[in-house]
Design a protein around this motif. Sequence first.
Motif, PDB file in Angstrom:
ATOM      1  N   VAL A 134      -7.138   7.065  -8.035  1.00  0.00           N
ATOM      2  CA  VAL A 134      -5.968   6.555  -8.752  1.00  0.00           C
ATOM      3  C   VAL A 134      -5.732   5.096  -8.383  1.00  0.00           C
ATOM      4  O   VAL A 134      -5.434   4.256  -9.249  1.00  0.00           O
ATOM      5  CB  VAL A 134      -4.723   7.404  -8.449  1.00  0.00           C
ATOM      6  CG1 VAL A 134      -3.484   6.799  -9.100  1.00  0.00           C
ATOM      7  CG2 VAL A 134      -4.925   8.833  -8.939  1.00  0.00           C
ATOM      8  N   GLY A 135      -5.862   4.774  -7.093  1.00  0.00           N
ATOM      9  CA  GLY A 135      -5.656   3.396  -6.652  1.00  0.00           C
ATOM     10  C   GLY A 135      -6.640   2.429  -7.286  1.00  0.00           C
ATOM     11  O   GLY A 135      -6.258   1.327  -7.713  1.00  0.00           O
ATOM     12  N   ARG A 136      -7.909   2.830  -7.377  1.00  0.00           N
ATOM     13  CA  ARG A 136      -8.909   1.971  -8.012  1.00  0.00           C
ATOM     14  C   ARG A 136      -8.578   1.733  -9.475  1.00  0.00           C
ATOM     15  O   ARG A 136      -8.674   0.607  -9.979  1.00  0.00           O
ATOM     16  CB  ARG A 136     -10.299   2.609  -7.887  1.00  0.00           C
ATOM     17  CG  ARG A 136     -10.925   2.506  -6.508  1.00  0.00           C
ATOM     18  CD  ARG A 136     -12.403   2.868  -6.543  1.00  0.00           C
ATOM     19  NE  ARG A 136     -12.634   4.238  -6.988  1.00  0.00           N
ATOM     20  CZ  ARG A 136     -12.688   5.285  -6.180  1.00  0.00           C
ATOM     21  NH1 ARG A 136     -12.510   5.134  -4.867  1.00  0.00           N
ATOM     22  NH2 ARG A 136     -12.916   6.503  -6.664  1.00  0.00           N
ATOM     23  N   ARG A 137      -8.161   2.787 -10.170  1.00  0.00           N
ATOM     24  CA  ARG A 137      -7.834   2.644 -11.598  1.00  0.00           C
ATOM     25  C   ARG A 137      -6.596   1.781 -11.808  1.00  0.00           C
ATOM     26  O   ARG A 137      -6.515   1.040 -12.788  1.00  0.00           O
ATOM     27  CB  ARG A 137      -7.622   4.028 -12.217  1.00  0.00           C
ATOM     28  CG  ARG A 137      -8.876   4.879 -12.322  1.00  0.00           C
ATOM     29  CD  ARG A 137      -9.836   4.357 -13.393  1.00  0.00           C
ATOM     30  NE  ARG A 137      -9.153   4.165 -14.668  1.00  0.00           N
ATOM     31  CZ  ARG A 137      -8.929   5.140 -15.560  1.00  0.00           C
ATOM     32  NH1 ARG A 137      -9.372   6.366 -15.302  1.00  0.00           N
ATOM     33  NH2 ARG A 137      -8.306   4.883 -16.678  1.00  0.00           N
ATOM     34  N   LEU A 138      -5.631   1.876 -10.901  1.00  0.00           N
ATOM     35  CA  LEU A 138      -4.407   1.088 -11.031  1.00  0.00           C
ATOM     36  C   LEU A 138      -4.558  -0.323 -10.467  1.00  0.00           C
ATOM     37  O   LEU A 138      -3.729  -1.192 -10.731  1.00  0.00           O
ATOM     38  CB  LEU A 138      -3.242   1.783 -10.310  1.00  0.00           C
ATOM     39  CG  LEU A 138      -2.679   3.042 -10.949  1.00  0.00           C
ATOM     40  CD1 LEU A 138      -1.611   3.662 -10.056  1.00  0.00           C
ATOM     41  CD2 LEU A 138      -2.073   2.735 -12.320  1.00  0.00           C
ATOM     42  N   GLY A 139      -5.597  -0.519  -9.640  1.00  0.00           N
ATOM     43  CA  GLY A 139      -5.780  -1.822  -9.008  1.00  0.00           C
ATOM     44  C   GLY A 139      -4.814  -2.061  -7.868  1.00  0.00           C
ATOM     45  O   GLY A 139      -4.428  -3.211  -7.596  1.00  0.00           O
ATOM     46  N   VAL A 140      -4.406  -0.992  -7.181  1.00  0.00           N
ATOM     47  CA  VAL A 140      -3.478  -1.120  -6.052  1.00  0.00           C
ATOM     48  C   VAL A 140      -3.998  -0.278  -4.895  1.00  0.00           C
ATOM     49  O   VAL A 140      -4.860   0.581  -5.074  1.00  0.00           O
ATOM     50  CB  VAL A 140      -2.047  -0.661  -6.410  1.00  0.00           C
ATOM     51  CG1 VAL A 140      -1.478  -1.490  -7.547  1.00  0.00           C
ATOM     52  CG2 VAL A 140      -2.040   0.825  -6.772  1.00  0.00           C
ATOM     53  N   THR A 141      -3.482  -0.552  -3.707  1.00  0.00           N
ATOM     54  CA  THR A 141      -3.784   0.284  -2.555  1.00  0.00           C
ATOM     55  C   THR A 141      -2.704   1.334  -2.413  1.00  0.00           C
ATOM     56  O   THR A 141      -1.512   0.999  -2.391  1.00  0.00           O
ATOM     57  CB  THR A 141      -3.843  -0.564  -1.265  1.00  0.00           C
ATOM     58  OG1 THR A 141      -4.889  -1.533  -1.408  1.00  0.00           O
ATOM     59  CG2 THR A 141      -4.136   0.318  -0.053  1.00  0.00           C
ATOM     60  N   ILE A 142      -3.100   2.594  -2.340  1.00  0.00           N
ATOM     61  CA  ILE A 142      -2.143   3.686  -2.184  1.00  0.00           C
ATOM     62  C   ILE A 142      -2.183   4.161  -0.741  1.00  0.00           C
ATOM     63  O   ILE A 142      -3.251   4.513  -0.229  1.00  0.00           O
ATOM     64  CB  ILE A 142      -2.459   4.848  -3.141  1.00  0.00           C
ATOM     65  CG1 ILE A 142      -2.308   4.393  -4.592  1.00  0.00           C
ATOM     66  CG2 ILE A 142      -1.536   6.038  -2.857  1.00  0.00           C
ATOM     67  CD1 ILE A 142      -2.638   5.472  -5.610  1.00  0.00           C
ATOM     68  N   ARG A 143      -1.057   4.165  -0.091  1.00  0.00           N
ATOM     69  CA  ARG A 143      -0.943   4.640   1.284  1.00  0.00           C
ATOM     70  C   ARG A 143      -0.310   6.015   1.276  1.00  0.00           C
ATOM     71  O   ARG A 143       0.750   6.214   0.675  1.00  0.00           O
ATOM     72  CB  ARG A 143      -0.122   3.668   2.137  1.00  0.00           C
ATOM     73  CG  ARG A 143      -0.800   2.318   2.331  1.00  0.00           C
ATOM     74  CD  ARG A 143      -0.006   1.425   3.267  1.00  0.00           C
ATOM     75  NE  ARG A 143       1.322   1.127   2.740  1.00  0.00           N
ATOM     76  CZ  ARG A 143       1.590   0.133   1.901  1.00  0.00           C
ATOM     77  NH1 ARG A 143       0.605  -0.653   1.484  1.00  0.00           N
ATOM     78  NH2 ARG A 143       2.804  -0.076   1.465  1.00  0.00           N
ATOM     79  N   LEU A 144      -0.937   6.963   1.945  1.00  0.00           N
ATOM     80  CA  LEU A 144      -0.456   8.344   1.967  1.00  0.00           C
ATOM     81  C   LEU A 144       0.489   8.564   3.136  1.00  0.00           C
ATOM     82  O   LEU A 144       0.196   8.194   4.267  1.00  0.00           O
ATOM     83  CB  LEU A 144      -1.632   9.310   2.074  1.00  0.00           C
ATOM     84  CG  LEU A 144      -1.277  10.796   2.174  1.00  0.00           C
ATOM     85  CD1 LEU A 144      -0.623  11.276   0.888  1.00  0.00           C
ATOM     86  CD2 LEU A 144      -2.513  11.625   2.485  1.00  0.00           C
ATOM     87  N   ALA A 145       1.628   9.165   2.867  1.00  0.00           N
ATOM     88  CA  ALA A 145       2.582   9.547   3.910  1.00  0.00           C
ATOM     89  C   ALA A 145       2.863  11.035   3.770  1.00  0.00           C
ATOM     90  O   ALA A 145       3.129  11.522   2.671  1.00  0.00           O
ATOM     91  CB  ALA A 145       3.882   8.747   3.772  1.00  0.00           C
TER      92      ALA A 145
END
Length: 266
Positions: A19-30
């Motif tokens: 999902v992060g690659r497709r959105l172009g953002v870094t997703i941090r999991l909490a």
Amino acid sequence: PYLDSDLLASRYSPLLAHVGRRLGVTIRLAVGATYADMEQQVVEGAVDVASLPPYAYVRAARGAPGIRAFATHISDGSLSYGAYLIALADGPVQQIQDLRGRRVGYVDPHSTSGFLFPAERLLEEGVHPINDVRPVFLGGHDRVFDAVVAGEVDAGAVYAGGLREGRRRHSQGPRVRVLAKTRRIPCDAYVAREGFPAAASEAFGAILGGVSTRDAAGRAMLDPVLQINGFLPVSDHHYDVVREVDERVKAAVPELHVAPPEGQDL
């Protein structure tokens, strides 16, 4: 936090990386320390997007009406899942009425399948889920299953995946039987915090909607995530049945609005 936080992180990382690659953002999991902590993080806006168990979503939306549910997942081909009261097949509990005065393991007072729906099931049989039994909250479905096998509790409440996983990983798992089933529960809500841009949550949901077990890439991402087959858009009304059960249980057990410490009897 229905399972160990490191285990959840490893299982969800491939999906979130996609999902992060497709959105172009870094997703941090909490991962929330408790169910209540997870709700509070969403209400306070400490996280942008969350996968919330149904009861956690209903409670969070009550505290922050601007929270939006934008998707849910399909599990075992269904938009709902089961929860069970379990006990040892060769143990002293053979029916719900046998639970009176005995130790019953729950996950958390804020858990949909680890307390709320099993509590309603007990009430249907005239057994109060707190006053008529000796309740202990163990913090996770895996811990409840293990406590039943070890004889630390006489029965426990788990969701279908927790029962399946427990039987698979535990050598004594086949000794565990289903004592009773609850009504079906809507699968988890994927939600955006209040104030999160609608276009961003819609994009997140659209990318999730393109992931499924129908192709090899989707299977690689979803195989670790406990029988998830894909994702579909939903609205808030998808979780009205949870509100209905909440009202019934709350009327019988008003003292559980605040969770006791993990592992503590009431």
